[in-house]
Design an enzyme around this catalytic site. Sequence first.
Site, PDB file in Angstrom:
ATOM      1  N   GLU A   1      68.507  -8.482  26.136  1.00 18.23           N
ATOM      2  CA  GLU A   1      68.044  -9.586  25.298  1.00 18.23           C
ATOM      3  C   GLU A   1      68.657 -10.864  25.884  1.00 18.23           C
ATOM      4  OE1 GLU A   1      68.103  -8.655  20.874  1.00 18.23           O
ATOM      5  OE2 GLU A   1      69.365  -7.050  21.683  1.00 18.23           O
TER       6      GLU A   1
ATOM      7  N   ARG B   1      78.498   4.078  25.605  1.00 13.43           N
ATOM      8  CA  ARG B   1      78.719   2.768  26.205  1.00 13.43           C
ATOM      9  C   ARG B   1      80.125   2.699  26.800  1.00 13.43           C
ATOM     10  NH1 ARG B   1      78.556  -1.687  21.644  1.00 13.43           N
ATOM     11  NH2 ARG B   1      79.171  -2.956  23.422  1.00 13.43           N
TER      12      ARG B   1
ATOM     13  N   LYS C   1      79.167  -8.908  22.447  1.00 14.13           N
ATOM     14  CA  LYS C   1      78.517 -10.145  22.877  1.00 14.13           C
ATOM     15  C   LYS C   1      78.732 -11.250  21.838  1.00 14.13           C
ATOM     16  CE  LYS C   1      74.447  -9.669  24.804  1.00 14.13           C
ATOM     17  NZ  LYS C   1      72.973  -9.559  24.972  1.00 14.13           N
TER      18      LYS C   1
END
Length: 553
Positions: free
Chosen positions: A35, A260, A270
């Site tokens: 994104e 992850r 983020k």
Amino acid sequence: MENKTSASSNFIKNIVIEDLKAGKVNEIVTRFPPEPNGYLHIGHAKSICLNFELADEFNGRTNLRFDDTNPVKEDTEYVESIQEDVRWLGFEWDELRFASDYFEELYERAVLLIKKGKAYVDDLNADQIRETRGTLTEPGRESPCRGRSVEENLDLFARMRAGEFKDGEKVVRAKIDMASPNINLRDPVIYRISHAHHHRTGDAWCIYPMYAYAHPLSDAIEGVTHSICTLEFEDQRPLYDWVVAECEMEATPHQYEFARLNLTNTVMSKRKLKLLVDEGVVDGWDDPRMPTISGLRRKGFTPEAIRAFCREIGVARAYSTVDERMLEHFIREDLKLKALRTMSVLQPLKVVITNYPEGQVEYLDAENNPENPDMGTRRIPFSREIYIEQDDFMENPPAKYFRLFPGNEVRLKNAYFIKCEEAVKDEAGHVIELRCTYDPETRSGTGFTGRKVKGTIHWVEASQAVPAEFRLYEPLITDEAEEEGKAFLECINPNSLEVLQGFVEPNMKDAAGHDKFQFFRHGYFNVDPKLSAAGRPVFNRIVSLKSSFDAKG
């Protein structure tokens, strides 16, 4: 990629092998789908390497696709930085795609869902939808709008697209199961109204698809065979499959989840990284203290080291935390045969060699890298005045201190033995200069064996020394602070950056951004591409010389 490298064995690779063998797929198609609402970090590097190297190994294709469905948080700055990071890591995508390329088709697929009675327009706002969604143990409550007719829903959806309603006034929800044990299937929102300017489509749209709806459809449109994501999306896989099936997509990609990357002492959120930037805690997304790819690049990490690190940590289903020292190990391994070994003085103390001829400068030979003879040698100046490190002298040393102190003799690396005769102090009693003598018979390389000294120290000749700034880094946040439950910004390490003013050898006067050096005793350093000026370089310490990390353990 420049060089094909076999991805290490992992459960996803094994699935790919079986799918090819069974004829389920003829060509592997993967994608990296960020994104564009922030900069990529080291966790994304793991995903980038996995997707690109997996497809590359099996002669497949990888798309770079921006899932740009939320114009409020997105920007072309992020689009450009992400492309730069992927290329810098050594990868090139087959096609550059955007979810916004498919907005018209995504809209038509939503119309199809409405016509099939699988979606409806809801008047509930976000808070009301949240309140009626239920809990992990209690089912949700159906919206009063759930029974709207197909005709009314189609009319309202068209009017939403036409801009008739305000932000948040209406949404489109998939009609699945409000009693499902999986909350993601309790009539999730698939479209919302947002009168926001989109970085690619401008003001053409005022309704935007939700990520969980646009993402699987984009995969299907692109013919992705293996949709690889992190474990937090595991509960969304049933929704992913539902969207692909109910929207009657020709291609049916399947989602696979892996754990992850978590690194000790490293912020991987983020949202938190953006907060650090917005609050001015760091000087931007590429601050060398940031775990962003651009921050690691500016600090001095190499793509080879990051790729090797990502291969070493592997791909697994179980959550784990990787020691940050492992990443540091791989940059040391990559630079040890590449970096010029040279001398710098970070906290200078002037030394006057009283018996060396005034005005004389001689040049000594020094190896550029003892572990890589192909890098050759360089000439370094030596004269009556030099700089050494302040901590290489102690007036009253403890036992087993082998560097300079009054009456002691040490070797200057690549030069001579010197003996401390006197320490000159200022009015406050601080040592500001040393008076030493040298023995001209002890020049390095002559084979002198008359006596031995236990200490060797580094130095920089004073008249040709290049002023330089050195920036030393520690983690921004410590794991211990996070575990204490404090507010994130209260956990900032006040010692995360130390700036020192010193000197380097004259051969580094014209060092360019991203040039890398190993400074004797201090570690590996990178020339900062943003802060350095002509004749006055700024060096970021990439990593110290040694670590307690055991790469084989």
